[in-house]
Structures are given as C-alpha cells and as structure tokens.
Design a protein around this motif. Sequence first.
Motif, mmCIF file in Angstrom:
data_model
loop_
_atom_site.group_PDB
_atom_site.id
_atom_site.type_symbol
_atom_site.label_atom_id
_atom_site.label_comp_id
_atom_site.label_asym_id
_atom_site.label_seq_id
_atom_site.Cartn_x
_atom_site.Cartn_y
_atom_site.Cartn_z
ATOM 1 N N THR A 1 -1.230 -40.355 24.200
ATOM 2 C CA THR A 1 -2.069 -41.089 23.654
ATOM 3 C C THR A 1 -1.648 -42.141 22.668
ATOM 4 O OG1 THR A 1 -2.514 -39.676 21.690
ATOM 5 C CG2 THR A 1 -3.696 -38.995 23.789
ATOM 6 N N PRO A 2 -2.443 -42.938 22.188
ATOM 7 C CA PRO A 2 -1.906 -44.140 20.986
ATOM 8 C C PRO A 2 -1.271 -43.568 19.994
ATOM 9 C CG PRO A 2 -3.835 -44.943 22.095
ATOM 10 C CD PRO A 2 -3.790 -43.363 22.488
ATOM 11 N N LEU A 3 -1.248 -42.110 19.795
ATOM 12 C CA LEU A 3 -0.624 -41.537 18.705
ATOM 13 C C LEU A 3 1.110 -41.629 18.690
ATOM 14 C CD1 LEU A 3 -2.492 -38.215 18.358
ATOM 15 C CD2 LEU A 3 -2.466 -40.125 16.576
ATOM 16 N N ARG A 4 1.547 -42.167 19.950
ATOM 17 C CA ARG A 4 2.893 -42.012 19.903
ATOM 18 C C ARG A 4 3.356 -43.271 19.176
ATOM 19 N NH1 ARG A 4 1.456 -45.214 24.952
ATOM 20 N NH2 ARG A 4 1.260 -43.241 26.032
ATOM 21 N N TRP A 5 2.636 -44.184 18.951
ATOM 22 C CA TRP A 5 3.231 -45.313 18.177
ATOM 23 C C TRP A 5 3.487 -44.881 16.724
ATOM 24 C CZ3 TRP A 5 4.917 -48.501 21.072
ATOM 25 C CH2 TRP A 5 4.456 -48.854 22.352
ATOM 26 N N SER A 6 2.986 -43.705 16.390
ATOM 27 C CA SER A 6 3.397 -43.065 15.071
ATOM 28 C C SER A 6 5.047 -42.956 14.968
ATOM 29 C CB SER A 6 2.689 -41.876 14.645
ATOM 30 O OG SER A 6 3.090 -40.807 15.559
ATOM 31 N N GLY A 7 5.521 -42.929 16.119
ATOM 32 C CA GLY A 7 6.979 -42.550 16.243
ATOM 33 C C GLY A 7 7.631 -43.820 15.894
ATOM 34 N N ALA A 8 7.213 -44.903 16.377
ATOM 35 C CA ALA A 8 7.725 -46.426 15.957
ATOM 36 C C ALA A 8 7.376 -46.684 14.507
ATOM 37 C CB ALA A 8 6.850 -47.433 16.758
ATOM 38 N N ILE A 9 6.661 -45.934 13.870
ATOM 39 C CA ILE A 9 6.559 -46.046 12.301
ATOM 40 C C ILE A 9 7.606 -45.281 11.913
ATOM 41 C CG2 ILE A 9 5.322 -45.613 10.118
ATOM 42 C CD1 ILE A 9 2.729 -46.196 11.938
ATOM 43 N N VAL A 10 7.850 -43.980 12.214
ATOM 44 C CA VAL A 10 8.688 -43.124 11.619
ATOM 45 C C VAL A 10 10.206 -43.693 11.791
ATOM 46 C CG1 VAL A 10 9.973 -40.829 11.916
ATOM 47 C CG2 VAL A 10 7.408 -41.175 12.088
ATOM 48 N N LEU A 11 10.361 -44.352 13.259
ATOM 49 C CA LEU A 11 11.694 -44.975 13.446
ATOM 50 C C LEU A 11 11.980 -46.089 12.494
ATOM 51 C CD1 LEU A 11 12.093 -45.157 17.321
ATOM 52 C CD2 LEU A 11 13.668 -44.261 15.886
ATOM 53 N N ALA A 12 11.050 -46.927 12.370
ATOM 54 C CA ALA A 12 11.061 -47.886 11.213
ATOM 55 C C ALA A 12 11.466 -47.518 9.885
ATOM 56 C CB ALA A 12 10.132 -48.925 10.928
ATOM 57 N N VAL A 13 10.922 -46.481 9.298
ATOM 58 C CA VAL A 13 11.051 -45.724 8.410
ATOM 59 C C VAL A 13 12.557 -45.388 8.127
ATOM 60 C CG1 VAL A 13 10.739 -43.819 6.608
ATOM 61 C CG2 VAL A 13 8.760 -45.386 7.520
ATOM 62 N N ALA A 14 13.001 -44.708 9.237
ATOM 63 C CA ALA A 14 14.428 -44.016 9.374
ATOM 64 C C ALA A 14 15.596 -45.338 9.337
ATOM 65 C CB ALA A 14 14.665 -43.317 10.468
ATOM 66 N N THR A 15 15.221 -46.410 10.039
ATOM 67 C CA THR A 15 16.048 -47.466 9.928
ATOM 68 C C THR A 15 16.239 -47.971 8.624
ATOM 69 O OG1 THR A 15 15.398 -48.051 12.109
ATOM 70 C CG2 THR A 15 16.516 -49.934 10.955
ATOM 71 N N ILE A 16 15.104 -48.271 7.717
ATOM 72 C CA ILE A 16 15.269 -48.655 6.431
ATOM 73 C C ILE A 16 16.082 -47.842 5.764
ATOM 74 C CG2 ILE A 16 14.034 -49.591 4.531
ATOM 75 C CD1 ILE A 16 11.835 -50.265 6.501
ATOM 76 N N TRP A 17 15.757 -46.577 5.802
ATOM 77 C CA TRP A 17 16.397 -45.333 5.133
ATOM 78 C C TRP A 17 17.841 -45.408 5.380
ATOM 79 C CZ3 TRP A 17 14.593 -39.664 5.498
ATOM 80 C CH2 TRP A 17 15.338 -39.028 4.490
ATOM 81 N N ALA A 18 18.283 -45.521 6.584
ATOM 82 C CA ALA A 18 19.638 -45.563 6.829
ATOM 83 C C ALA A 18 20.415 -46.726 6.267
ATOM 84 C CB ALA A 18 19.921 -45.389 8.353
ATOM 85 N N LEU A 19 19.822 -47.927 6.483
ATOM 86 C CA LEU A 19 20.344 -49.074 6.014
ATOM 87 C C LEU A 19 20.714 -49.243 4.229
ATOM 88 C CD1 LEU A 19 18.944 -51.765 8.296
ATOM 89 C CD2 LEU A 19 21.266 -50.764 8.569
ATOM 90 N N SER A 20 19.782 -48.474 3.961
ATOM 91 C CA SER A 20 19.660 -48.670 2.305
ATOM 92 C C SER A 20 20.641 -47.455 1.725
ATOM 93 C CB SER A 20 18.270 -48.295 1.569
ATOM 94 O OG SER A 20 17.786 -46.961 2.009
ATOM 95 N N VAL A 21 21.298 -46.635 2.418
ATOM 96 C CA VAL A 21 22.350 -45.361 1.984
ATOM 97 C C VAL A 21 23.486 -46.234 1.373
ATOM 98 C CG1 VAL A 21 23.840 -43.742 2.558
ATOM 99 C CG2 VAL A 21 21.642 -43.835 3.556
ATOM 100 N N ARG A 22 23.742 -45.924 -0.028
ATOM 101 C CA ARG A 22 24.891 -46.506 -0.703
ATOM 102 C C ARG A 22 25.931 -45.694 -0.432
ATOM 103 N NH1 ARG A 22 25.710 -45.737 -7.527
ATOM 104 N NH2 ARG A 22 27.752 -46.774 -7.432
ATOM 105 N N GLN A 23 27.147 -46.397 -0.072
ATOM 106 C CA GLN A 23 28.505 -46.029 0.415
ATOM 107 C C GLN A 23 29.375 -45.687 -0.959
ATOM 108 O OE1 GLN A 23 29.173 -45.770 3.446
ATOM 109 N NE2 GLN A 23 27.082 -46.729 3.915
ATOM 110 N N PRO A 24 30.164 -44.691 -0.693
ATOM 111 C CA PRO A 24 30.912 -44.354 -1.859
ATOM 112 C C PRO A 24 31.720 -45.337 -2.413
ATOM 113 C CG PRO A 24 31.660 -43.269 0.165
ATOM 114 C CD PRO A 24 30.334 -43.922 0.474
ATOM 115 N N ASP A 25 32.110 -45.089 -3.879
ATOM 116 C CA ASP A 25 32.930 -46.006 -4.331
ATOM 117 C C ASP A 25 34.725 -45.601 -4.328
ATOM 118 O OD1 ASP A 25 31.264 -47.671 -5.722
ATOM 119 O OD2 ASP A 25 30.610 -45.989 -6.690
#
Length: 761
Positions: free
Chosen positions: A562-586
């Motif tokens: 059903t159109p509920l599948r597009w909730s997966g796109a929202i989760v993917l977008a959140v995961a992408t932002i989350w991954a790109l915002s991870v701080r790298q060690p010093d």
Amino acid sequence: MAEPGRPQRASQGMAGTWPGGGRTASAGGFVPAGFGVWPSIVGTLREWAKAEAGAGRLFPWVPIAFGCGIALYFAADHEPVLWVTVATAGAPTLGAVLLRRSRWFAPAIMIAAVAAGFAAATWRTASVAHVVLAKPLYSVSLSGFVETRDIRERTDRFVLRVTAMEAQRSDVKLERVRLSVRKGTAPDVGSFVQLKARLMPPLSPLRPGSYDFSRDMFFQGIGASGFAMGAITTVTPPQTGGLQLRYAAVMQGLRDAIDARIRAVLDGDNRAIATALLTGRRDAITTPVNDAMFISGLGHVLSISGYHMAVVAGVVFFAVRALLALIPGLAAGFAIKKWSAAAALVASAFYLLLSGAEVATQRSFFMTAVVLIAVIVDRRAITLRTLAVAALIVLAVAPEALVHPSFQMSFAATLGLVAMVQIGMPNLFASPDHSTTARIALWGGREIAMLFMASMIAGLATTPYAAFHFHRVTPYGVLANLGAMPVVSALVMPAGLLGLLAAPFGLDGVFWWLMGIGIDWMIVVTRWVAALPGAIGHVGAFGTAPLVAASLGLVLMGLLRTPLRWSGAIVLAVATIWALSVRQPDILIGADGQNVAVRGKDGQLHLIRTKKDNFLLKEWLAADADPRDVASASVGDGVSCDDAGCVTPLADGRMIALALRIDALADDCSRAALVVTVRPAPPDCAAMVIDRPRLASQGALALTQRGEGFAVQPVRARGANRSWSPVAPGDADFDQTLKPRSAAPRTKDATPSEADLQAED
C-alpha cells in the motif's frame, strides 16, 4: 415558524446566526476547520494497515525477524548459554502454535522467529567452536593436509588442516591455519605436508566499527594465519585424509584443468576474469583492473553470486527447453518446462561445487533452487515468498552470513528487483495503447527500460551497504551495467558454459576466444567509467545504527504494497542524514601501536607511520572519506620523526607523540598532550597515555576530543568476550575516557653539590 421556501434551522442560537454554517462549536471553543479530515486520514491508514496484514503478507516478515535475532546474538558482549537460548526459543514457538487461531498469532510468530534466530546463531557458533590463536608464534612446526588453495597475484595461499603442531613455549593446538607462500609454491590440495611457519592471531578490526576478519575466519574453522618459513615437504600421510578431502582434491584438480584450458587461449586479466567467472578463483586479477571494476560498479561480476547462478540456470533452462521443443511428441505430451527446470537445477548444483561452495555462492544457489523448484511444482517463481524461503534457508544454515557484506548487498538488490517485478513490471509489459508505444516496444524499448530500471534499483538498494563496508558509492554504476552486463549475459557467460561442455572433446578453444572478446569489452567499459570525473563517491564511516535504519527503510519499501511503503523512503532519508552527520574521530591508533593518525588544523588525517602497513592506512583514509593515496606525501605533512619517535599537532595545537624508545618517554611526557607507546610509561607521566597493556586488551582505538580529554572507542568493548575474539588472561579494565593529569610531585634530591660543600668549608 419558518417562512415558506426557506430552510428551517435546527436551532435559533448563536451557532445559527454566524455565517458559514459548516463551522461547529463545542464546549471549550471552536474546532478548527478541516478537523473532519483527521478521521478520514486515520481511517485510510487503518485500511492500509489491514491490507498489509492480510493473507499471505506475514510470511516475508518471518526471515526479517529471524535475522533480527541473529543480529542480537552478534551484538552480545559474551557468548550466550546454549541450552538457555534453545529453551527460550522453544517457549514462544509453542506459544505461536497455540495462538494460531488468535489475533495474537502474528506478534507471537515474530517473537518466536527472533528467538529462533538468536538460538540458531548460538548453536552455529557452538558447532564450529575451535581454538583461536591469541599471541604470535614464531618458528612453529606444522604437519597436516592441504584443504584449499588460492592462486593470488603476488603470493599463493592455502589452508592446512593441522594434525601435529609444535611451538616453543606454547602448548596451543590449532585445527586449521591459513598460510601464505611464494607464488607457485603452494602444495596440491589433498597432499600431506610438513613445514615451519610464523603464525599470527586472526586479523581483528582495523578500527572500531570496521569489518571483523577474525569473526569471518572463525566461522571458516581457521584459528590463525601466517606464512611459511623455508621449504615445504610433501610426505606420505600417516593416515587418510577422509572422503571430504578427496572430494576437495578432485574439485581442485577440475578447477586447475579448466584454468589450464583457458590459459591456452587467454592470458593476463582476460584469463583471470574468465577463471573467476567459472571457478570462483578471482585473486589473480591485477590491481588496476580490480580497482576499476569496483569503482565502476561492476565488482559484483567478479564474485560468483545470484547473477551468475541465474545466468547458468537460465541458459541451461532455455537451451534444454528449446532442444526438447524440437521433438513434437515430447513438446505436446510431456512437461518439458519442468524437465528443463530440473536440468537447470542440476547445472546450478554443479556450478556451486565447481566454484568452491562459498557462503555467498551457497546463498545464490538456494535462491535459484527455490525458484526452479517453484517452476517444477507449478508455483509462481519470482515472489517475495520465494525470496523469504531462500533467506530463511541461508540464515538457518549459516547465520554468520547476516553480517557479511555479500549477503546484505545480494538480498537488498534481490528484494528491490522482486518488488520491481511485482509492482513495476505489470505496467512495463502492459499492452501498448497506441502505435508509437508499439513501435518502441518492438524496437526493444521495454527491454532497455527494464535493464535500466533493474540496474538503478539494484544499485540504489546496495548503496547503504557499499557505503558502510567500503566507504564509497558508484554514481556511474547504472552506466557501467548498461554498457557491460548485456555482453556478459549474452556472450561471456554462455560462451564459458559452452566451453565447459566442449572441453572434454577438445573443442573448447573457440568458446574461450569468444569469452575473451566479451571480457575485453567489459574491461573497456570498466576503465572508461572508472576514469570519468567523480567516478568515486567517498563516504565517511558511520555506525551500525544508521545502517539498521537504512535497512528498515529498504524493507518497508520492498515488502509493503500500500502507499505505506513510502514511509520507508522517509526512514531512508533520515538514515542518510544520520550517516552523513556522524563525527569522525580525531585520533586513530593501530592495535600494535606502530601507526597513528591525527586530525590536524586542515581537517585531514596526518599519518605517523613507523611500520609499513598499507592495508591499515588505506582503510583509515577510506573511512575518513579521504581520497588521498597512502603514498601521497601530504599524508605525512606536519609529522616530525627521529630514531626516538614522532610527533604531530592536533587541530588545537597540542602535540601527539609516538614514543619508540624508552629514553624518549620522559621528554614526551612533559611536552605532549598524549603519548602512544608500546613501552611501559613512567607512573609520573604528565601526559595522557596509550600503552601496550591497553592496546593488547582493547585493540585498535578511536579517540574523539571531549574538552581537554578524549572519549575512547575501542575495538573490544569493556567486558566483551566472544569465541572469535576471546579475552586474554590478565586483561585489565580501562576507562572509556582519557583526562589530562598533573605530574606526580617528584622527590627532591637532598644531596648538596660538591661546590657548595667546598664553599662552606
């Protein structure tokens, strides 16, 4: 009384006098306009949820829950108790059976699947349990049978099943070891050899969060790796190696014979790639071509996976069916489609054995076998149910496959393709509604569109896993696949299969030549795509949490209808932002304390290299999304070294020191903010210290600045004790933070100087 011709109001109050009769009032104030939309939205969501929970929709979620149980097992700090996990899995399974007629059946079966996955992983670890080497051993005398052999570009490698082992000052007994030898000197599979070797513990993760090679080797039954020292002597075995070893020798001989036949016609990378496609031996491919394959997005061609198995099964299926269709009596009166599927199943099984039956190939075979069996029993072949059955089989047989990148990428791509078949294919293959569409379809437009969609969907589905494990994405992967895969599917693989069939008759040369032509084209496409601007997309390392979120998004988009599948796109977008915002060690510190990477003012890592370990340094740069090569002079900018050690500044100007000699520690402790050493540091050292005991206990470290100190992320967390990474006796417990400390007050020397004594006299 109401006037004739005018509607009568229900009431004569304030509500009836205001304009806009659609507005209603309630105690406490006015309800906003549009409030009636919310019940409609809730009702729609409820209908979609009911549709997703309908008949046949539950089963594809069972392997997801089973995999979650396996993931929980690998996330544990220490080994679970086997009988407890098995008993725990039995209780919810019994509950699910009892609740099969209840509305609680769905959650009960999911809980049971999670518990079963946890128990299956625990059972698998217990069944393969063996001794793992904890400390290096030098000049070890080994005797045993050669089980496997790999031909590599610069060295060869083989696995030895150990029957006798002698080492000085150690009584450890290993079952299997993997040894590297000079190219061309690896003994034959099945032979019994005696040699001396230097053994090292299995390679632990190179940094916190990176791939665990020791876990991979543990489930292969290998307890140590190393290299041979001196000559290898082949002798008469004191006992037989068993049926399994004889089978391995036969299959290795068959692979060697195929490689020799290919070598007679092809050479260089063409021969190496042809051999890789047919036998799974892919280590002889030169580094430039191998790198170009992965940069362009065609690296999956080199690893025998679902694609190769599908091509083998498809070629055999359609070839056998076409031949049988030429016989009118068979075509009319017998189920030649089922016969063809059975022949394809046999061919796939042979291909599995020929390619070495690695875990990735087993997974591909199970998936193909389920599809072919579905054809034989008159069921739909390509469905989510088929994929779910294959996933359950693979995870039940080898639960460790869940944490391997090949499993993750293969099933993500397959899930995307199956979802495309069930959602997009009906529209793609619908009857054309006008002449222009019909002409495009006749010219192959639909096939081209299907190939483009398949490449794009498979590439997008595997992107999170490629970014997590390899720290890169392939933006031109669709272009490379469109250019090369039709040739691989229509020429390279069919020519290879025909070459295998013709080899016993000595008529295989022309087929290897044809295979070489297709490989030439594939290499041309690979090099061209890899040379395009921006062909490599570098991604910094991120933790497992964003990867889990991305996996959830892919599952939602793939399994929901059903159109509920597009909730997966929202989760993917959140995961992408989350991954790109991870701080790298010093700061990154190698497990042996010989290599350190420090982030400077320019935001890049500066490498202190006192031991040549390019593999480690490449991983560090890749995980930092740094495109520089290890050989680049810029990676050592700002690093000063002498015989006593090296120093380099942090972004805030504080110095980080790597002390090589014990006489350098006093100076480093007084001047540096952090000292890394494999020597015992003085107890009154004013600097923060990373020394041998900590590295031996925790492995490689990643340090992130927290004020004046550092947060420490180790490879082996506090209390962790797994079968593939056991705690060594005497390991100490260390804090997860480093804080500056003041130097302990030194005791003053009370002895007066000789000059002062003479002056007083």
